[in-house]
Design an enzyme around this catalytic site. Structure first.
Site, PDB file in Angstrom:
ATOM      1  NE  ARG A 224      -4.214  -1.587   0.328  1.00  0.00           N
ATOM      2  CZ  ARG A 224      -4.232  -2.408  -0.797  1.00  0.00           C
ATOM      3  NH1 ARG A 224      -3.522  -2.726  -1.590  1.00  0.00           N
ATOM      4  NH2 ARG A 224      -5.338  -3.217  -0.592  1.00  0.00           N
ATOM      5  CG  HIS A 272      -3.037  -0.757  -6.804  1.00  0.00           C
ATOM      6  ND1 HIS A 272      -3.371  -0.075  -5.624  1.00  0.00           N
ATOM      7  CD2 HIS A 272      -3.140  -1.709  -6.354  1.00  0.00           C
ATOM      8  CE1 HIS A 272      -3.712  -0.776  -4.812  1.00  0.00           C
ATOM      9  NE2 HIS A 272      -3.510  -2.045  -5.003  1.00  0.00           N
TER      10      HIS A 272
HETATM   11  N1  NAP Z   1      -0.540  -4.169  -5.332  1.00  0.00           N
HETATM   12  C1  NAP Z   1      -1.468  -5.012  -5.400  1.00  0.00           C
HETATM   13  O1  NAP Z   1      -1.893  -5.475  -6.373  1.00  0.00           O
HETATM   14  C2  NAP Z   1      -1.946  -5.962  -4.223  1.00  0.00           C
HETATM   15  C3  NAP Z   1      -2.746  -7.161  -4.370  1.00  0.00           C
HETATM   16  C4  NAP Z   1      -2.905  -7.899  -3.196  1.00  0.00           C
HETATM   17  C5  NAP Z   1      -2.620  -7.298  -2.024  1.00  0.00           C
HETATM   18  N2  NAP Z   1      -1.954  -6.248  -1.736  1.00  0.00           N
HETATM   19  C6  NAP Z   1      -1.442  -5.719  -0.233  1.00  0.00           C
HETATM   20  O2  NAP Z   1      -0.700  -6.679   0.111  1.00  0.00           O
HETATM   21  C7  NAP Z   1      -1.187  -7.230   1.544  1.00  0.00           C
HETATM   22  C8  NAP Z   1      -0.689  -8.362   2.089  1.00  0.00           C
HETATM   23  O3  NAP Z   1      -1.364  -9.374   1.838  1.00  0.00           O
HETATM   24  P1  NAP Z   1      -1.298 -10.938   2.307  1.00  0.00           P
HETATM   25  O4  NAP Z   1      -2.677 -11.999   1.857  1.00  0.00           O
HETATM   26  O5  NAP Z   1      -0.004 -11.515   2.036  1.00  0.00           O
HETATM   27  O6  NAP Z   1      -1.579 -10.539   3.918  1.00  0.00           O
HETATM   28  P2  NAP Z   1      -1.497 -11.537   4.724  1.00  0.00           P
HETATM   29  O7  NAP Z   1      -1.672 -12.764   4.547  1.00  0.00           O
HETATM   30  O8  NAP Z   1      -2.581 -11.073   5.957  1.00  0.00           O
HETATM   31  O9  NAP Z   1      -0.251 -11.495   5.503  1.00  0.00           O
HETATM   32  C9  NAP Z   1       0.454 -10.514   6.209  1.00  0.00           C
HETATM   33  C10 NAP Z   1       1.810 -10.647   6.799  1.00  0.00           C
HETATM   34  O10 NAP Z   1       2.406  -9.375   7.105  1.00  0.00           O
HETATM   35  C11 NAP Z   1       2.745  -9.676   8.344  1.00  0.00           C
HETATM   36  N3  NAP Z   1       2.633  -8.548   9.555  1.00  0.00           N
HETATM   37  C12 NAP Z   1       1.375  -7.842   9.830  1.00  0.00           C
HETATM   38  N4  NAP Z   1       1.505  -6.919  10.570  1.00  0.00           N
HETATM   39  C13 NAP Z   1       3.169  -6.896  10.770  1.00  0.00           C
HETATM   40  C14 NAP Z   1       3.619  -6.101  11.862  1.00  0.00           C
HETATM   41  N5  NAP Z   1       3.388  -5.382  12.409  1.00  0.00           N
HETATM   42  N6  NAP Z   1       5.166  -6.761  11.846  1.00  0.00           N
HETATM   43  C15 NAP Z   1       5.689  -7.483  10.954  1.00  0.00           C
HETATM   44  N7  NAP Z   1       4.892  -8.316  10.129  1.00  0.00           N
HETATM   45  C16 NAP Z   1       3.769  -7.932  10.160  1.00  0.00           C
HETATM   46  C17 NAP Z   1       1.925 -10.742   9.113  1.00  0.00           C
HETATM   47  O11 NAP Z   1       2.494 -11.462  10.090  1.00  0.00           O
HETATM   48  P3  NAP Z   1       1.870 -12.791  10.773  1.00  0.00           P
HETATM   49  O12 NAP Z   1       2.158 -13.847   9.707  1.00  0.00           O
HETATM   50  O13 NAP Z   1       2.687 -12.954  11.882  1.00  0.00           O
HETATM   51  O14 NAP Z   1       0.675 -12.490  11.093  1.00  0.00           O
HETATM   52  C18 NAP Z   1       1.837 -11.800   7.944  1.00  0.00           C
HETATM   53  O15 NAP Z   1       3.006 -12.428   7.746  1.00  0.00           O
HETATM   54  C19 NAP Z   1      -2.650  -6.741   1.532  1.00  0.00           C
HETATM   55  O16 NAP Z   1      -3.038  -6.246   2.736  1.00  0.00           O
HETATM   56  C20 NAP Z   1      -2.661  -5.820   0.570  1.00  0.00           C
HETATM   57  O17 NAP Z   1      -2.518  -4.429   1.034  1.00  0.00           O
HETATM   58  C21 NAP Z   1      -1.372  -5.301  -2.680  1.00  0.00           C
END
Ligand code: NAP
Length: 309
Positions: A224, A272
């Site tokens: 983001r 994006h």
């Molecule tokens: N640009 C694009 O087209 C696009 C597309 C899709 C998604 N995204 C973005 O990508 C993000 C991630 O997606 P995802 O599905 O991989 O999310 P996810 O499965 O919820 O994984 C999030 C990861 O971040 C870690 N995390 C969260 N807060 C943290 C902190 N304070 N310190 C350290 N690590 C932290 C979590 O740790 P734990 O494992 O310990 O819980 C987990 O490993 C989405 O939220 C979205 O904003 C962007």
């Protein structure tokens, strides 16, 4: 009971088509044509108007039309106690890994320099950075981070990851929590941000973070725009400490025409598109969740309101 689709900033036709294909009898309404608001029990939303969700008294589930839920949680009037669900989709996970791999290979094979050479009709062989010598650090080891890490390893990159809770992933050096952040950063020649946007992660790509990276490090932000402190990136690039950045997400989207990123020679910009939601592939899970909620079951992929993801 009815499902309401709320996507004020994008077209709804494809959503309607693919949701109806899953269940032709679906009582699907498209905002702002809501009908009786008391009949709405399931809302699908992407960037809804703030304050709108509180109008639906019988709401039983709010579904994000993306992986992130920050666009929902930024609404101070999200009805308390209503489960919020996110998408999990294999083709979107694959698309994100493809984006990260493309960005890293573009950097290691020095395509930016070849592009500059071309504009000067200059034939100059440049040796690529060898994957074994490029340590990739991934912030966020969730659905996206783990898949990207595994694919990078197959190409020979040493990969480490940073998450909130401890992870054991074969072949990956895993770091946990704020205390390990500095050490994690100190060994990341390429830093990839795949974190959710939360109170803790807002502005995490900042001056202090960049200072901990090895000289010449490269940044990829596909999570983001609010993770990045934009002025700090410009300073770190202009001082020569960072070698470049590839950015898919921005604080303001579309990126304003006057923004300094557009003309910066060492910033690659994509609008994006790292991993776009495809209504065709995600409609089945949305309708499945709707059915679950209707039959009194807990929906799948519920986020934790406390952690914000
Ligand atoms: N640009 C694009 O087209 C696009 C597309 C899709 C998604 N995204 C973005 O990508 C993000 C991630 O997606 P995802 O599905 O991989 O999310 P996810 O499965 O919820 O994984 C999030 C990861 O971040 C870690 N995390 C969260 N807060 C943290 C902190 N304070 N310190 C350290 N690590 C932290 C979590 O740790 P734990 O494992 O310990 O819980 C987990 O490993 C989405 O939220 C979205 O904003 C962007």
């Amino acid at each position: 009971m009815a499902m309401l689709l709320m996507t004020p900033k994008s077209k709804s036709d494809s959503w309607v088509k693919h949701l109806r294909a899953q269940d032709p009898g679906l009582d699907l309404r498209v905002w702002p044509e809501t009908g009786q608001t008391d009949e709405i029990e399931f809302i699908l939303c992407w960037k809804h108007p703030l304050g709108e969700l509180k109008k639906y008294r019988n709401l039983k589930c709010i579904a994000s039309l993306g992986f992130g839920v920050d666009h929902i949680l930024r609404d101070p009037d999200v009805p308390p106690g209503v489960p919020i669900v996110r998408l999990v989709d294999a083709s979107m996970i694959h698309a994100m890994s493809e984006y990260i791999l493309t960005a890293i290979l573009h950097h290691t094979r020095q395509f930016d320099l070849f592009q500059q050479d071309k504009s000067r009709k200059m034939w100059q062989a440049r040796r690529p950075l060898h994957p074994q010598n490029v340590r990739v650090g991934i912030m966020g080891l969730g659905h996206l981070g783990v898949d990207a890490a595994q694919k990078l390893r197959l190409l020979g990159f040493p990969v480490s990851g940073w998450s909130r809770t401890l992870k054991h992933i074969e072949g990956l050096t895993a770091w946990t929590g704020p205390d390990a952040l500095e050490e994690f950063l100190s060994q990341a020649d390429v830093l990839v941000c795949l974190l959710p946007l939360t109170r803790e992660t807002q502005g995490i790509l900042n001056r202090r973070t960049f200072a901990r990276l090895p000289a010449g490090a490269y940044i990829i932000n596909a999570a983001r725009g609010e993770h990045l402190v934009e002025e700090d990136l410009l300073s770190a690039l202009d001082s020569g400490h960072l070698s470049g950045a590839c950015l898919d997400v921005f604080r303001e989207e579309p990126l304003p025409e006057s923004h300094p990123f557009w003309n910066h020679p060492r910033i690659t910009i994509t609008p994006h598109i790292a991993s776009l939601t495809d209504p065709r592939t995600v409609a089945p899970q949305l309708v499945e969740n709707y059915r679950r909620v209707r039959s009194g079951l807990a929906p799948l992929h519920v986020i934790n309101i406390e952690t914000g993801y």
